[in-house]
Design an enzyme around this catalytic site. Structure first.
Site, PDB file in Angstrom:
ATOM      1  N   SER A 235      47.027 -13.565  16.133  1.00 32.94           N
ATOM      2  CA  SER A 235      47.888 -12.513  16.696  1.00 32.94           C
ATOM      3  C   SER A 235      49.372 -12.678  16.411  1.00 32.94           C
ATOM      4  O   SER A 235      50.168 -11.810  16.789  1.00 32.94           O
ATOM      5  CB  SER A 235      47.673 -12.426  18.212  1.00 32.94           C
ATOM      6  OG  SER A 235      46.447 -11.784  18.498  1.00 32.94           O
TER       7      SER A 235
ATOM      8  N   LYS B 182      51.192  -9.764  14.909  1.00 31.10           N
ATOM      9  CA  LYS B 182      51.815  -8.675  15.656  1.00 31.10           C
ATOM     10  C   LYS B 182      53.339  -8.708  15.611  1.00 31.10           C
ATOM     11  O   LYS B 182      53.994  -7.734  15.998  1.00 31.10           O
ATOM     12  CB  LYS B 182      51.304  -8.695  17.101  1.00 31.10           C
ATOM     13  CG  LYS B 182      49.833  -8.284  17.187  1.00 31.10           C
ATOM     14  CD  LYS B 182      49.171  -8.656  18.493  1.00 31.10           C
ATOM     15  CE  LYS B 182      47.697  -8.229  18.464  1.00 31.10           C
ATOM     16  NZ  LYS B 182      46.894  -8.863  19.503  1.00 31.10           N
TER      17      LYS B 182
ATOM     18  N   SER C 222      49.221  -9.435  24.225  1.00 36.27           N
ATOM     19  CA  SER C 222      48.661  -9.382  22.862  1.00 36.27           C
ATOM     20  C   SER C 222      47.550  -8.349  22.747  1.00 36.27           C
ATOM     21  O   SER C 222      46.504  -8.588  22.131  1.00 36.27           O
ATOM     22  CB  SER C 222      48.143 -10.766  22.444  1.00 36.27           C
ATOM     23  OG  SER C 222      48.025 -10.870  21.052  1.00 36.27           O
TER      24      SER C 222
ATOM     25  N   LYS D 136      55.689 -15.373  19.780  1.00 38.32           N
ATOM     26  CA  LYS D 136      54.331 -14.821  19.786  1.00 38.32           C
ATOM     27  C   LYS D 136      53.286 -15.908  19.597  1.00 38.32           C
ATOM     28  O   LYS D 136      53.412 -16.783  18.764  1.00 38.32           O
ATOM     29  CB  LYS D 136      54.178 -13.765  18.686  1.00 38.32           C
ATOM     30  CG  LYS D 136      52.831 -13.020  18.750  1.00 38.32           C
ATOM     31  CD  LYS D 136      52.782 -12.115  19.970  1.00 38.32           C
ATOM     32  CE  LYS D 136      51.395 -11.522  20.204  1.00 38.32           C
ATOM     33  NZ  LYS D 136      50.468 -12.499  20.832  1.00 38.32           N
TER      34      LYS D 136
END
Length: 447
Positions: free
Chosen positions: A65, A68, A123, A236
């Site tokens: 993720s 992202k 997320s 992140k």
């Protein structure tokens, strides 16, 4: 006795080397390797671009993720934060019951800004799909935008196939590329605010009352936990079984900034702790701040070198100065005065010259490691002398190939002319002598 004499001699030799050979000055031992427990990692000072630590930073890895970050960057560059997006059935096709989500429903209308918070805090995969469809028209078009932007940023080891980071063998990046993408994204104030938020209250929608969503980033989530890092400012997390635990993070400690990327970290060893992506990132930040310091190696305007000036009647010398301040992250025990300075400049420069013209450069290094390069620029204007200019042109003409060719042709012409005159001159003289003898003979016969 012999040992004492040998010791004294070695001490004396070391003293001489210290006094006369700075390169032999005893220094602290090389930096300890932090031995970061990740398959790939990098630590960078963004102000200087100096890589303080790297481990397999250019090897292709699955980003999970952390993908992202790029999704958010494309959205921020192409969408209005007040736009409203309606969730469609297709936005949930890859969102399984155990996938990260923000409990958005089919038909729910959510603002882009709230979708960004859902994307970066819990997320949410459905938020990634909704944003991609809104900006790109289709998810496929949006993925093309992601790959094009990665290429623009200079990412050479990255390829995306979706906006959420769910596993695909053809969906990969590198620790260095993730740093590049994160650095670009952090230039956006909205992005920097979102990723440094521990919890966010999403606005009421047509299908939900207000609700609070929480970050998955344990470095910023709770100050009561031992893995909390006060200087962390996002960014992140990511996890799949194929990628392991990943974390892209940013730290700002007394204006000393660091970016960290760790990929492929192990899961939490037990329920009382967190995945190693958090503990290893914290340890990497602490190692960076403990072992490196930002120092100014050159100040803008510092006089560095003089070179000769040609074609000017005003001066024969030009002073070169540092074109900007050069700050670098260097080991704490390294004195900038001990660094090697490689100056690259021409022996001379032709007028006219304008103040600020880039003439050369100076690179600072130590032990084979480059710590920064600064451009060397002209301190002042230098006017061109037209007399010297044309005199130089004339001199260069006489030294040039064209003049040499003309000279050779001229010499060949002269030689041919001489040969011609010598050859045909003899023939004329023979003819003249023959005619004279003929006339003489005719005259004698008449007598």
């Amino acid at each position: 006795m012999k040992n004492k004499v040998l010791t004294h001699r070695l001490t004396a030799l070391l003293l001489l080397l210290t006094l006369f050979c700075p390169a032999f000055t005893p220094r602290a031992a090389a930096l300890d390797d932090p031995k970061i427990d990740a398959t790939a990692a990098i630590l960078v000072n963004p102000d200087t671009g100096m890589v303080l630590y790297e481990k397999s930073a250019d090897e292709k890895r699955y980003p999970a993720s952390t993908t992202k970050i790029m999704t958010a960057l494309i959205v921020l560059e192409n969408a209005n934060m007040d736009d409203v997006v309606t969730a469609e059935e297709a936005d949930f096709h890859d969102v399984t019951w155990d996938a990260s989500n923000a409990d958005i429903k089919v038909g729910e209308q959510v603002k882009v800004l709230d979708l960004l918070y859902a994307l970066m805090l819990p997320s949410a995969n459905e938020a990634a799909n909704m944003l991609a469809r809104h900006v790109g028209g289709t998810i496929e078009n949006f993925v093309d935008m992601m790959n094009a932007r990665a290429s623009e940023l200079g990412c050479t080891g990255t390829h995306f196939v979706n906006p959420n980071g769910l596993h695909s063998d053809d969906h990969y990046t590198t620790a260095r590329d993730l740093y590049t993408i994160a650095q670009e994204a952090m230039k956006d104030e909205t992005f920097a605010t979102v990723v440094n938020t521990a919890q966010h209250r999403m606005a009421k929608t047509n299908m939900h009352d207000e609700r609070i969503i929480f970050t998955t980033n344990q470095l910023i989530f709770s100050s009561y936990q031992p893995w909390f890092y006060a200087y962390a400012k996002g960014i992140k997390t990511g996890h799949t079984s194929e990628a392991g635990n990943c974390l892209v993070s940013y730290s700002n400690r007394r204006d000393a900034k660091l970016f960290s990327v760790v990929l492929g970290c192990a899961d939490a060893p037990d329920s009382s702790t967190v995945a190693k992506s958090f503990t290893e990132t914290k340890r990497l930040f602490e190692w960076g701040y403990e072992n490196f310091v930002s120092k100014t190696l050159a100040k803008q305007g510092d006089a560095i070198q003089q070179i000769d000036v040609r074609l000017s009647a005003d001066t024969t010398k030009l002073v070169l100065t540092a074109g900007r301040d050069l700050n670098a992250s260097i080991p704490k025990d390294l004195d900038p005065e001990d660094m090697e300075k490689q100056i690259t400049v021409p022996e001379s420069q032709n007028a006219p010259i304008k103040a600020g013209d880039v003439i050369g450069s100076m690179t600072f290094s130590y032990g084979g490691v480059e710590y920064g390069t600064v451009e060397l620029v002209a301190l002042n204007d230098v006017e061109l002398s037209k007399v010297l200019y044309y005199a130089d042109k004339l001199e260069n003409f006489f030294k040039g190939t064209v003049f040499k060719v003309i000279l050779v042709v001229l010499l060949i012409f002269i030689v041919l002319y001489v040969i011609f005159n010598l050859t045909f001159g003899r023939m004329r003289r023979r003819k003249q002598r023959k005619m004279m003898r003929s006339r003489y003979n005719r005259y004698n016969r008449r007598r």
